[in-house]
Write a protein that holds these residues in place. Structure first.
Motif, short mmCIF file in Angstrom:
data_model
loop_
_atom_site.label_atom_id
_atom_site.label_comp_id
_atom_site.label_asym_id
_atom_site.label_seq_id
_atom_site.Cartn_x
_atom_site.Cartn_y
_atom_site.Cartn_z
N MET A 41 -11.75 -5.01 18.16
CA MET A 41 -11.92 -5.81 19.35
C MET A 41 -13.72 -6.38 18.99
SD MET A 41 -9.92 -5.81 21.79
CE MET A 41 -8.77 -4.81 22.45
N GLN A 42 -14.51 -5.56 18.27
CA GLN A 42 -15.79 -6.00 17.93
C GLN A 42 -15.82 -7.06 17.03
OE1 GLN A 42 -18.10 -2.74 16.49
NE2 GLN A 42 -20.14 -4.01 16.38
N SER A 43 -14.57 -7.05 16.00
CA SER A 43 -14.74 -8.02 14.92
C SER A 43 -14.17 -9.40 15.36
CB SER A 43 -13.97 -7.53 13.64
OG SER A 43 -14.69 -6.51 13.23
N ALA A 44 -13.45 -9.37 16.39
CA ALA A 44 -12.69 -10.56 16.95
C ALA A 44 -13.53 -11.17 17.82
CB ALA A 44 -11.47 -10.21 17.62
N ALA A 45 -14.48 -10.62 18.37
CA ALA A 45 -15.57 -11.33 19.32
C ALA A 45 -16.20 -12.37 18.92
CB ALA A 45 -16.45 -10.10 20.00
N VAL A 46 -16.40 -12.16 17.32
CA VAL A 46 -17.12 -13.35 16.66
C VAL A 46 -16.50 -14.54 16.88
CG1 VAL A 46 -17.75 -14.07 14.48
CG2 VAL A 46 -17.68 -11.69 15.07
N LEU A 47 -15.14 -14.73 17.13
CA LEU A 47 -14.28 -15.71 17.38
C LEU A 47 -15.04 -16.59 18.61
CD1 LEU A 47 -11.76 -17.65 16.83
CD2 LEU A 47 -10.75 -16.07 18.52
N ILE A 48 -15.53 -16.02 19.49
CA ILE A 48 -16.23 -16.73 20.61
C ILE A 48 -17.56 -17.41 20.26
CG2 ILE A 48 -17.16 -16.38 23.20
CD1 ILE A 48 -15.26 -13.85 23.36
N ASP A 49 -18.35 -16.67 19.54
CA ASP A 49 -19.53 -17.16 19.02
C ASP A 49 -19.12 -18.67 18.09
OD1 ASP A 49 -20.90 -15.60 20.15
OD2 ASP A 49 -21.15 -14.21 18.66
#
Length: 396
Positions: free
Chosen positions: A217-225
Motif C-alpha cells: 500500500m505504501q509503495s503503490a501510493a507513489v502512483l498518485i504523486d
C-alpha cells in the motif's frame, strides 16, 4: 494554518469520511473480540462424534447443540477418526467424541481432540463441557464418578445403591446440585507432532501477510504523486501506456513482497525450526500468491484515490480491517462467529491458512486450492480494475 488544513480535509470527502470512520470501525471489531473472551462466551466450531450404544448420552448431545457458544459443524460422526480428520484439516477449532459408558476402566467417557496449534481451543472446550455437565446433567456426572470408584471400595451395599439412585434422580430433576464434574473429559492432540511450535508457524504467516499489505500500500501510493505531477501522462502516450505503468509496478511490488516474506520465514526457520526448506516449492507458491494479492489490492486502492491524504486513509482502513478480521492480529477462533465468517473473505485468512497447510499440516497442493484460488483471483481482479481506472484517469 488551522483553517487551511481544515478546509483541505473538508473538501476531500473521501479522506474526511474514512478519517472519522476508521477509529470506530476498528473499535467495534476489537470490542466484539475481547468482549467475547471477557464474558466466557468465546465461540468455538466443534466436530462432534458419538460411539455406538451410548444412548445415555443423547441428552448431552442435545445440550451441546443448544449451547449458543458452540457451533456443532456437520452431522454426528460415528468414528473418532472422522472427528480427528476435521480437526487436523482446520475446518473446526476442536473435536469431541463421546465414548459413553466405560465401566471401571478409568477411561473418561468424553474425548476432546485439539490441534497443537490451538491448545487454547481444547482447554476452552473441556471447561465448557464440564460446566455444561455440572449445570445440565449432574446425574450423569455422579453416575460416572461412582462407576469409577465402585471397584476400589469393593462394591456398594443394597442400601447404598438405593441412596445413590435416589440422589441421581434428584440431580436429574434439579432438586440438588453437584459442585464439579471431574474425570469425565480427556484431552488429546491430533495432527503432526513436530519439533517447532505450531503457533510460530501461524505467527509467521500472519505477520508476513500483514507486512505485505502495508508495504504494498505504501509503495503503490507513489502512483498518485506520479499521476498528479504529470509524469504518467508522458508514459501514457506510448502504446498500452497505462498497462505498462500498472503491470510494471505490480511486478516490483510482487518482488518486494517475496523478499519480505523470505526474510520473515528465514528468521522463523533459523530461530524456531520452521521447516521451510523441506516445503520450499509449496511455500514459494503460497508466497507468490500472497504477494500478488497484496500488490493487486494496493494498486486498486491507489488507482481509486485522487489525493495522497485520501489514499493514506483508504489503505490504512483496508489493511487494519483485513488484518483484524482475517486473523493477523488475533486468531480467528477467538472471534465471535459472525466475525469468523466475515474473516473467511479476507486475503489474510487465505494466506494464513495456506501457510499453515504447507508448513504445519503438510497438505498437498490440491488441498490448498481454495486459499490459493482466492489469493490469485483477488490479484487478477484488482490488477484489471487498476488498469481500467488508470486508463480513464490518464489523459491520453
Amino acid at each position: 494554518m488551522l483553517r487551511v488544513m481544515a478546509l483541505s480535509l473538508v473538501r476531500d470527502r473521501g479522506a474526511l469520511v474514512l478519517s472519522f470512520l476508521l477509529p470506530p470501525a476498528i473499535f467495534v471489531i476489537f470490542a466484539a473480540i475481547f468482549s467475547a473472551t471477557a464474558n466466557d462466551e468465546l465461540p468455538l466450531k466443534v466436530a462432534l462424534g458419538k460411539g455406538n450404544n451410548v444412548e445415555a448420552w443423547d441428552r448431552f448431545e442435545e445440550v451441546l447443540r443448544a449451547e449458543p457458544s458452540l457451533r456443532i459443524v456437520g452431522a454426528t460422526a460415528l468414528d473418532p477418526k472422522d472427528v480427528s480428520r476435521q480437526v487436523e484439516q482446520g475446518t473446526v477449532d476442536a473435536g469431541l467424541f463421546i465414548r459413553g459408558e466405560t465401566g471401571g476402566d478409568k477411561v473418561p467417557p468424553l474425548l476432546v481432540l485439539t490441534e497443537p496449534g490451538k491448545p487454547l481451543a481444547g482447554g476452552i472446550l473441556s471447561g465448557k463441557i464440564r460446566s455444561l455437565i455440572t449445570a445440565e446433567m449432574p446425574d450423569m456426572a455422579l453416575s460416572t464418578t461412582v462407576l469409577a470408584i465402585e471397584p476400589l471400595i469393593g462394591g456398594l451395599t443394597p442400601a447404598q445403591t438405593e441412596r445413590l439412585e435416589t440422589a441421581t434422580a434428584a440431580l436429574a430433576t434439579g432438586d440438588r446440585n453437584l459442585d464439579e464434574a471431574q474425570d469425565l473429559v480427556e484431552t488429546a492432540f491430533v495432527g503432526p507432532q513436530k519439533r517447532h511450535n505450531a503457533a510460530v508457524t501461524y505467527c509467521a504467516g500472519a505477520v508476513a501477510i500483514l507486512f505485505l499489505l502495508f508495504s504494498s500500500m505504501q509503495s503503490a501510493a507513489v502512483l498518485i504523486d506520479e499521476r498528479n505531477s504529470g509524469i504518467l501522462d508522458r508514459i501514457a502516450v506510448v502504446p498500452r501506456g497505462p498497462e505498462i505503468v500498472v503491470h510494471g509496478k505490480f511486478l516490483f511490488l510482487v518482488a518486494q513482497g517475496v523478499i519480505q516474506a523470505s526474510l520473515i520465514f528465514a528468521t522463523a526457520a533459523g530461530f524456531y525450526g520452521v521447516d521451510v526448506i523441506g516445503n520450499l516449492g509449496l511455500w514459494l507458491l503460497v508466497t507468490l500468491a500472497a504477494s500478488m494479492a497484496a500488490a493487486g489490492l494496493a494498486l486498486a486502492a491507489a488507482a481509486t484515490c485522487t489525493t495522497k491524504q485520501q489514499a493514506q486513509a483508504v489503505t490504512t482502513f483496508i489493511v487494519l480491517v483485513c488484518s483484524a478480521v482475517g486473523g493477523s492480529m488475533v486468531p480467528r477462533f477467538m472471534m465471535p462467529l459472525w466475525l469468523q465468517d466475515l474473516g473467511r473473505f479476507t486475503p489474510n485468512a487465505w494466506a494464513i491458512e495456506a501457510y499453515q497447510g504447507t508448513l504445519w499440516r503438510g497438505e498437498a497442493l490440491t488441498e490448498m486450492l481454495p486459499e490459493l484460488g482466492g489469493l490469485l483471483g483477488l490479484a487478477a481482479l484488482s490488477t484489471m480494475y487498476a488498469v481500467s481506472v488508470s486508463k480513464r484517469r490518464l489523459r491520453v
